[in-house]
Scaffold this motif. Structure first.
Motif, PDB file in Angstrom:
ATOM      1  N   SER A  84       1.950  -4.285  -6.801  1.00  0.00           N
ATOM      2  CA  SER A  84       0.934  -3.770  -5.877  1.00  0.00           C
ATOM      3  C   SER A  84      -0.422  -3.613  -6.554  1.00  0.00           C
ATOM      4  O   SER A  84      -1.395  -3.233  -5.890  1.00  0.00           O
ATOM      5  CB  SER A  84       1.379  -2.417  -5.321  1.00  0.00           C
ATOM      6  N   ARG A 136      -7.060   4.651  -4.004  1.00  0.00           N
ATOM      7  CA  ARG A 136      -8.209   3.990  -3.372  1.00  0.00           C
ATOM      8  C   ARG A 136      -9.428   3.998  -4.288  1.00  0.00           C
ATOM      9  O   ARG A 136     -10.198   3.032  -4.325  1.00  0.00           O
ATOM     10  CB  ARG A 136      -8.537   4.666  -2.040  1.00  0.00           C
ATOM     11  N   GLU A 189      -3.032   9.058  -2.897  1.00  0.00           N
ATOM     12  CA  GLU A 189      -3.652   7.938  -2.191  1.00  0.00           C
ATOM     13  C   GLU A 189      -5.163   7.897  -2.427  1.00  0.00           C
ATOM     14  O   GLU A 189      -5.749   6.813  -2.535  1.00  0.00           O
ATOM     15  CB  GLU A 189      -3.351   8.032  -0.688  1.00  0.00           C
ATOM     16  N   LYS A 219       0.808  -1.212   0.000  1.00  0.00           N
ATOM     17  CA  LYS A 219       0.000   0.000   0.000  1.00  0.00           C
ATOM     18  C   LYS A 219       0.849   1.273   0.000  1.00  0.00           C
ATOM     19  O   LYS A 219       0.327   2.360  -0.240  1.00  0.00           O
ATOM     20  CB  LYS A 219      -0.937  -0.002   1.210  1.00  0.00           C
TER      21      LYS A 219
END
Length: 467
Positions: free
Chosen positions: A134, A203, A199, A96
């Protein structure tokens, strides 16, 4: 009308760049179209005497940096060092934190003095591997690299050796550490808000079920490593560390060894004129080239077998990328030079000079000219050359230290410079194999955050008096 001509040329170039057309073709068309509408008799003289002169001059200075930087990035990829560092990063921070990891690597390299363009070539293999593992969309790589390399370590943090932090010193009598408190706070603001934005984008992609992307449709993907066991992460990091350290060492040693100028005779036959090099102007470029060669040799020393296996084909790809990136940027450089020579550009600079507040005047002028020319250093250089005496007089009348003028000018130069026609943006997208339509939205968001940070530190200075 002169102003509208300049504005039209700028908008035209931004639109064609965003739509994916070649800037190498359309930058001269946009520039010479503006010249044609201003004074048709100057089209040919402007093309050969200014556009081509500046374009070739840029290539003369910087193409070797693009070339060696691309080869360095390629051998990092072929050696498996990028995969080793990515694997260690995931173990240390977790998948993350992939974006933060890339931002930190970019920041360390740029603050160590490595050219922004070189950072793009060197970091992309790491970013691609890390984002793939990732499962973060590849389209977020340019925005992530832009945050790490094009923002706070370029001109906000005190002491950065990037040219955007060096140019103001000659105008304001300051040094690279000017306004350390304001610069540090501005840098932290950019990093915090930029990471929050990235971020949020990650998301949102996760909720939508969007992964890295279909390998069949993605371009410029690093080749899979097929060299067996991965190197120790510390060995894999060594070339990057040595590039940064060598750059600092060479930057200090070269002027001492060669002096201010150096000359040599190009032939022992006949009576040739000596070739004279102004070392003070090119020492930084020599230093970067030497540092990258140290990095390449370090990779070969520790991983020569996997690198040599694919070196011939791999370097062809790297060289093609270096040619495209350098030509794109050089064409932009020529465009900016032509636009800056037109009467409409003079009207813009005079209009910006009517803003009453000294720091806001400087910030808006520098960032606007950086946006018009598509160059942070070019826009700031033009602004300070034309208006630094006015800025200084207004600042002295208002009791504003020169250190604050330095930091505001430096940070403002890296604000709106990253519009779609900016050379670094085009290079970043070309290297990552993405288009403006796919990835520019996030670069522009980082641009807005960076521009906002300038006005944050201006407000902070007026509120607290901190320098």
């Amino acid at each position: 009308m002169d102003f509208l001509i300049v504005l039209g040329a700028l908008v035209f170039l931004m639109v064609v760049a965003y739509r994916g057309y070649s800037v190498i073709l359309f930058a001269p068309i946009a520039a010479l179209g503006a010249v044609l509408l201003t004074d048709p008799t100057l089209v040919a003289p402007m093309f050969t005497g200014l556009f081509m002169d500046k374009m070739v001059g840029f290539l003369k200075l910087y193409f070797p940096v693009f070339l060696v930087g691309a080869v360095f990035g390629k051998v990092i990829e072929l050696s498996g060092f990028s995969k080793s560092i990515v694997a260690a990063t995931i173990r240390l921070f977790g998948p993350k934190q992939a974006m933060l990891s890339i931002v930190v690597v970019c920041a360390l390299l740029t603050y160590g003095g490595v050219s922004l363009f070189v950072v793009v070539f060197a970091v992309y293999p790491f970013a691609s591997e890390l984002f793939r593992q990732s499962d973060i969309p590849k389209r977020l790589i340019p925005g992530t690299i832009a945050l790490g390399a094009f923002t706070f370590t370029m001109d906000a943090l005190p002491g950065t050796p990037q040219i955007q932090n060096i140019i103001p010193t000659s105008f304001f009598g300051t040094d690279a550490w000017a306004a350390p408190v304001l610069g540090t706070i501005g840098g932290v603001f950019i990093l915090a808000v930029g990471m929050t934005y990235l971020e949020w984008r990650r998301r949102a992609a996760l909720r939508a079920g969007e992964g890295y992307g279909d390998p069949a449709t993605l371009l410029n993907e690093p080749a899979p490593f097929a060299g067996g066991a991965l190197a120790n992460p510390l060995i894999a990091l060594l070339p990057l560390v040595l590039v940064g350290v060598s750059n600092i060492v060479f930057t200090r040693w070269i002027p001492t060894f060669y002096g201010e100028t150096h000359s040599f005779l190009p032939s022992v036959l006949g009576d040739p004129a000596p070739v004279v090099q102004e070392v003070s102007r090119i020492a930084a470029i020599w230093a970067v080239q030497g540092a990258l060669l140290v990095g390449i040799l370090t990779v070969l020393a520790f991983a020569w077998k996997p690198v040599l296996t694919s070196f011939a084909e791999g370097t062809k790809t790297a060289i093609n990328g270096a040619l495209l990136a350098s030509m794109n940027t050089a064409s932009e450089y020529g465009f900016g030079a032509v636009i800056a020579a037109l009467p409409g550009f003079l009207l813009v600079t005079r209009g910006l000079g009517t803003i009453s507040d000294p720091l806001v005047n400087e910030a808006v002028t520098v960032t606007a000219l950086a946006g018009i020319t598509g160059s942070a250093s070019g826009g700031m250089g033009i602004a300070l050359a034309a208006m630094s005496e006015t800025f200084i007089a207004n600042a002295n009348a208002a009791g504003i230290p020169m250190e604050v003028l330095h930091r505001v000018a430096s940070m403002a130069s890296g604000g709106m410079d990253t519009l779609p026609h900016n050379g670094a943006v085009i290079t970043l997208l070309a290297v990552t194999g993405l288009t403006h339509r796919q990835a520019y939205k996030d670069i522009f968001a980082i641009t807005l955050i960076k521009t906002l940070a300038v006005f944050v530190i201006i407000g902070l200075f007026y509120a607290t008096g901190w320098v």
